[in-house]
Design a protein around this motif. Structure first.
Motif, PDB file in Angstrom:
ATOM      1  N   GLU A 113     -32.997  24.777  44.956  1.00 27.09           N
ATOM      2  CA  GLU A 113     -31.791  25.002  44.720  1.00 27.09           C
ATOM      3  C   GLU A 113     -31.074  26.375  45.153  1.00 27.09           C
ATOM      4  N   VAL A 114     -31.956  27.432  45.419  1.00 29.29           N
ATOM      5  CA  VAL A 114     -31.422  28.634  45.952  1.00 29.29           C
ATOM      6  C   VAL A 114     -30.998  28.504  47.307  1.00 29.29           C
ATOM      7  N   HIS A 115     -31.784  27.618  48.067  1.00 22.17           N
ATOM      8  CA  HIS A 115     -31.646  27.674  49.581  1.00 22.17           C
ATOM      9  C   HIS A 115     -30.901  26.142  49.815  1.00 22.17           C
ATOM     10  N   HIS A 116     -30.387  25.512  48.856  1.00 25.08           N
ATOM     11  CA  HIS A 116     -29.411  24.470  49.139  1.00 25.08           C
ATOM     12  C   HIS A 116     -30.149  23.526  49.863  1.00 25.08           C
ATOM     13  N   LEU A 117     -31.338  23.126  49.621  1.00 28.94           N
ATOM     14  CA  LEU A 117     -32.064  22.221  50.418  1.00 28.94           C
ATOM     15  C   LEU A 117     -32.295  20.595  49.748  1.00 28.94           C
ATOM     16  N   GLU A 118     -32.261  19.615  50.365  1.00 35.67           N
ATOM     17  CA  GLU A 118     -32.331  18.304  50.021  1.00 35.67           C
ATOM     18  C   GLU A 118     -33.490  18.296  49.343  1.00 35.67           C
ATOM     19  N   PRO A 119     -33.850  17.875  47.872  1.00 38.45           N
ATOM     20  CA  PRO A 119     -35.104  17.636  47.138  1.00 38.45           C
ATOM     21  C   PRO A 119     -35.782  16.460  47.620  1.00 38.45           C
ATOM     22  N   TYR A 120     -36.110  16.733  48.830  1.00 36.90           N
ATOM     23  CA  TYR A 120     -36.884  15.613  49.524  1.00 36.90           C
ATOM     24  C   TYR A 120     -37.972  15.969  50.311  1.00 36.90           C
ATOM     25  N   TRP A 121     -39.423  15.866  50.036  1.00 37.70           N
ATOM     26  CA  TRP A 121     -40.488  16.606  50.743  1.00 37.70           C
ATOM     27  C   TRP A 121     -40.699  16.523  52.155  1.00 37.70           C
ATOM     28  N   PRO A 122     -40.305  15.475  52.951  1.00 39.48           N
ATOM     29  CA  PRO A 122     -40.266  15.304  54.152  1.00 39.48           C
ATOM     30  C   PRO A 122     -39.414  16.305  54.954  1.00 39.48           C
ATOM     31  N   SER A 123     -38.173  16.414  54.528  1.00 34.51           N
ATOM     32  CA  SER A 123     -37.198  17.408  54.950  1.00 34.51           C
ATOM     33  C   SER A 123     -37.486  18.886  54.441  1.00 34.51           C
ATOM     34  N   PHE A 124     -38.151  18.897  53.477  1.00 38.04           N
ATOM     35  CA  PHE A 124     -38.597  20.134  53.154  1.00 38.04           C
ATOM     36  C   PHE A 124     -39.722  20.594  54.117  1.00 38.04           C
ATOM     37  N   LEU A 125     -40.626  19.895  54.610  1.00 36.12           N
ATOM     38  CA  LEU A 125     -41.566  20.452  55.472  1.00 36.12           C
ATOM     39  C   LEU A 125     -41.076  20.788  56.760  1.00 36.12           C
ATOM     40  N   ASP A 126     -39.936  19.905  57.209  1.00 40.48           N
ATOM     41  CA  ASP A 126     -39.127  20.402  58.444  1.00 40.48           C
ATOM     42  C   ASP A 126     -38.711  21.533  58.426  1.00 40.48           C
ATOM     43  N   ASP A 127     -38.005  21.797  57.379  1.00 42.43           N
ATOM     44  CA  ASP A 127     -36.968  23.106  57.217  1.00 42.43           C
ATOM     45  C   ASP A 127     -38.052  24.143  57.014  1.00 42.43           C
ATOM     46  N   PHE A 128     -39.319  24.135  56.288  1.00 41.99           N
ATOM     47  CA  PHE A 128     -40.239  25.060  56.066  1.00 41.99           C
ATOM     48  C   PHE A 128     -40.491  25.487  57.743  1.00 41.99           C
ATOM     49  N   HIS A 129     -41.313  24.516  58.555  1.00 38.64           N
ATOM     50  CA  HIS A 129     -41.699  24.439  59.647  1.00 38.64           C
ATOM     51  C   HIS A 129     -40.797  25.524  60.460  1.00 38.64           C
ATOM     52  N   HIS A 130     -39.337  25.112  60.469  1.00 37.15           N
ATOM     53  CA  HIS A 130     -38.550  25.817  61.402  1.00 37.15           C
ATOM     54  C   HIS A 130     -38.454  27.403  61.014  1.00 37.15           C
ATOM     55  N   HIS A 131     -38.625  27.585  60.075  1.00 36.81           N
ATOM     56  CA  HIS A 131     -38.541  29.189  59.592  1.00 36.81           C
ATOM     57  C   HIS A 131     -39.979  29.947  59.314  1.00 36.81           C
ATOM     58  N   TRP A 132     -40.663  29.173  58.998  1.00 39.69           N
ATOM     59  CA  TRP A 132     -42.344  29.645  59.045  1.00 39.69           C
ATOM     60  C   TRP A 132     -43.182  28.741  59.886  1.00 39.69           C
ATOM     61  N   PRO A 133     -43.211  28.912  61.132  1.00 39.80           N
ATOM     62  CA  PRO A 133     -43.902  28.144  62.275  1.00 39.80           C
ATOM     63  C   PRO A 133     -45.255  28.985  62.137  1.00 39.80           C
ATOM     64  N   THR A 134     -46.130  28.564  61.173  1.00 46.31           N
ATOM     65  CA  THR A 134     -47.403  29.112  61.140  1.00 46.31           C
ATOM     66  C   THR A 134     -48.387  28.418  61.628  1.00 46.31           C
ATOM     67  N   ASP A 135     -47.983  27.373  62.368  1.00 43.75           N
ATOM     68  CA  ASP A 135     -49.076  26.553  63.091  1.00 43.75           C
ATOM     69  C   ASP A 135     -49.041  27.011  64.515  1.00 43.75           C
ATOM     70  N   ALA A 136     -48.230  28.174  65.138  1.00 37.02           N
ATOM     71  CA  ALA A 136     -48.137  28.603  66.367  1.00 37.02           C
ATOM     72  C   ALA A 136     -49.582  29.201  66.670  1.00 37.02           C
ATOM     73  N   THR A 137     -49.982  29.036  68.119  1.00 34.95           N
ATOM     74  CA  THR A 137     -51.208  29.610  68.462  1.00 34.95           C
ATOM     75  C   THR A 137     -51.122  30.944  67.976  1.00 34.95           C
ATOM     76  N   ASP A 138     -52.245  31.575  67.632  1.00 32.14           N
ATOM     77  CA  ASP A 138     -52.740  33.144  67.145  1.00 32.14           C
ATOM     78  C   ASP A 138     -51.618  33.544  66.338  1.00 32.14           C
ATOM     79  N   MET A 139     -51.120  32.627  65.476  1.00 34.35           N
ATOM     80  CA  MET A 139     -49.850  33.101  64.556  1.00 34.35           C
ATOM     81  C   MET A 139     -50.580  33.268  63.108  1.00 34.35           C
ATOM     82  N   TYR A 140     -50.043  34.220  62.349  1.00 37.53           N
ATOM     83  CA  TYR A 140     -50.493  34.896  61.162  1.00 37.53           C
ATOM     84  C   TYR A 140     -49.319  34.981  60.089  1.00 37.53           C
ATOM     85  N   VAL A 141     -49.420  34.633  58.972  1.00 38.13           N
ATOM     86  CA  VAL A 141     -48.410  34.696  57.920  1.00 38.13           C
ATOM     87  C   VAL A 141     -47.885  35.921  58.025  1.00 38.13           C
ATOM     88  N   ASP A 142     -48.521  36.964  58.016  1.00 40.34           N
ATOM     89  CA  ASP A 142     -48.139  38.351  57.936  1.00 40.34           C
ATOM     90  C   ASP A 142     -47.027  38.568  58.867  1.00 40.34           C
TER      91      ASP A 142
END
Length: 221
Positions: free
Chosen positions: A46-75
């Motif tokens: 609701e706050v981020h005005h996202l479609e309540p649809y899980w596959p779209s959520f995964l894509d949007d999250f990955h765009h902003h939090w690409p934590t699967d990049a090589t040698d990447m850390y959440v911090d």
């Protein structure tokens, strides 16, 4: 099972995801329990005005939090060194229905004992990776439906604290005991046929739709 050859002492998330893609490609129905959240509270959508649809959520999250990049850390992303985490933040007071029911911490409650915030933010892109590679071969519960089709493998969210004290600890560390208890419980309920009762938790009619956006913890009724 030992980690792949290399300098790391433990399995990396990348290696685990690749191994799961390989094993789940086989024609052996398998249920995989993962100890981190698969989605975020409805308030986040609701706050981020996202479609309540899980596959779209995964894509949007990955765009902003690409934590699967090589040698990447959440911090790195939390500190603003990479990605755009500030544009997709949350509040530690926001909790999913399943977390409220289980007494679990928020997915945004970082840097406290027992929190899955960091593992969730690190792990979500790898769920996307598995889904992209396996597609309809694997059922992501409950986003793909509350019932797991016969003969199909499934990925489910688990919370080992539900069962860790129900199995003798012997000489295992706490993390080892959590993994052992979760695997043992999944095996037990699969063998005795009671798993079906856990696949459809007791919710109010309107809550099922919310839970299919937020996800659910298997074993929490």
């Amino acid at each position: 099972m030992k980690p792949p050859p290399g300098p790391r002492k433990y399995w990396s998330r990348r290696c685990i995801a690749q191994w799961l893609v390989y094993r789940l490609s086989e024609d052996v129905p398998t249920i995989v329990g993962i100890d981190h959240s698969f989605s975020f509270p409805l308030r986040y959508f609701e706050v981020h005005h996202l479609e309540p649809y899980w596959p779209s959520f995964l894509d949007d999250f990955h765009h902003h939090w690409p934590t699967d990049a090589t040698d990447m850390y959440v911090d790195f992303i939390r500190d603003g060194l990479y990605g755009n985490g500030d544009a997709r933040g949350g509040n530690s007071r926001w909790r999913r229905l399943a977390e409220e029911r289980a007494g679990a911490k928020s997915v945004f409650h970082f840097d406290v004992p027992g929190s899955v915030a960091k593992s969730t933010h690190a792990g979500l892109p790898w769920l996307r990776f598995i889904r992209q590679h396996l597609g309809a071969r694997v059922h992501f519960w409950p986003f793909d439906g509350w019932e797991i089709p016969h003969g199909k493998s499934a990925l489910v969210e688990i919370y080992p604290s539900l069962w860790s004290k129900s199995y003798p600890r012997e000489e295992r560390t706490r993390d080892q005991q959590d993994a052992y208890a979760a695997a043992s419980w999944l095996q037990d309920v699969d063998r005795d046929g009671t798993i079906a009762g856990y696949l459809k938790p007791h919710l109010l009619p309107g809550e099922y739709g919310i839970a299919q956006v937020e996800g659910w913890i298997l074993g929490v009724k």
